[in-house]
Design a protein around this motif. Structure first.
Motif: not given
Length: 364
Positions: A210, A129, A139, A143-144
């Motif tokens: 990621e 990603d 962002e 998420s990670y």
């Protein structure tokens, strides 16, 4: 086969080192041996010495007294090993004059390669990603818990950083300070990212990905470098692969950043069973060929690339990045001398094919 000239295009700094045999990691001897096997004479050139109007060039050619500058008819086929700034049109000038240049561009943006592969549904699942820029960083932090930050353009791991969550409210930034060989780290408040980090993102485009949990040997992650080249017939072939293990305490596997080159089979078999390791090697080679064939549709003159491929502990394969000027010396450092020699032989094989079949240059 009669002997013909083949050009090897170098940047000015490396070109200056030819008569003193000081060309860094480029092996003049290997070019000579590989070219001779296909009835070719290698001529080492730089762009300012190529006169497209007259059709003549000044090149270094090996003679009894070593390499001497010689006026020659410009070779019909040139293997580009030079890197130029984006927008430079010197190679385009050669192409317009009728010279067949392969590897017309040797540096592609990581974002460009990612975007091209993302269009292929079969290859999309290999991509970590990815986002871009400072907004992308914010962002991705949501998420990670572990991220890799790397310049969109660049090589040998320069400028790469790692940002990993250490608690619910703190992160750790790992980086290699300029001029240092030791990795440094700093605590980061996600609500007030460091000025130095902001400055790097402002100075150049960055990708945010990621972090792939790569397999490890002695707690040091490694990935695979796969050399994919065109040979006779213009078909893509995997010349070889080796493992790149990060240095102690590091997370970047680039050899120029303290990484170590290892035999890929032996490295994989330290983590997986022999059967599983063999299956991974076969899958990596198949995937690498698919990547090369996908990229050739959008990147004219592509003929010689190095792909970094990551493997997780459960055997999942990821594409990391594409190197337009593959640094072949890793094979030698890994003790894979035959593959190292082959990495020079394949481009000369392709050169001979183009000389004998010039109409095939644009047919892929």
């Amino acid at each position: 086969m009669g002997q013909k000239l083949v050009g090897i295009l170098l940047n000015a700094a490396m070109h200056r080192g030819v008569p003193r045999l000081k060309t860094g990691q480029e092996s003049l001897e290997s070019y000579e041996e590989a070219a001779a096997a296909y009835g070719l004479i290698p001529c080492f050139l730089k762009l300012p010495d190529i006169d497209t109007e007259s059709g003549f060039s000044i090149a270094y050619i090996k003679g009894p007294q070593g390499y001497r500058r010689t006026v020659i008819p410009t070779p019909d086929v040139i293997h580009n090993r030079a890197i130029y700034d984006p927008g430079y049109r010197g190679v385009d000038r050669l192409l317009r004059s009728g010279v067949l240049v392969y590897n017309t561009c040797n540096r592609y943006g990581k974002d460009q390669i990612h975007g091209l592969l993302e269009q292929n549904a079969m290859l999309r699942g290999l991509l970590p990603d990815t986002s871009a820029g400072f907004s992308g960083l914010k962002e991705m932090m949501g998420s990670y818990p572990d991220l890799i930050l790397k310049p969109s353009r660049g090589s040998i791991g320069k400028g790469i950083m790692r940002l990993s969550r250490s608690s619910t409210s703190r992160w750790i930034l790992s980086y290699l300070p300029d001029g240092s060989s030791r990795w440094a780290s700093a605590d980061v408040n996600p609500e007030a990212l460091p000025r130095a980090l902001r400055a790097r993102f402002a100075a150049m485009p960055y990708l945010v990905q990621e972090r792939i949990p790569l397999v490890e040997i002695d707690r040091r992650p490694f990935d695979l470098r796969v050399t994919v080249q065109r040979g006779w017939g213009g078909d893509w072939q995997v010349t070889g692969l080796f493992a790149k293990r990060a240095g102690p305490g590091g997370f970047v596997s680039n050899i120029a950043r303290g990484g170590e080159a290892l035999n890929a089979s032996q490295a994989l078999e330290q983590v997986f069973s022999s059967e599983v390791a063999a299956g991974i090697r076969m899958s990596v080679q198949t995937i690498s060929l698919s990547i090369a064939r996908e990229l050739e549709h959008s990147l004219p003159g592509l003929a010689d690339i190095g792909l970094d491929i990551g493997i997780t502990a459960n055997g999942r394969i990821y594409f990391i990045e594409c190197n337009g000027r593959d640094q072949r010396y890793g094979f030698r450092r890994a003790g894979l001398n035959a593959a190292w020699k082959d990495s020079y032989r394949k481009p000369m094989e392709y050169a001979r094919f183009l000389l004998d079949n010039p109409s095939r240059y644009n047919s892929y």
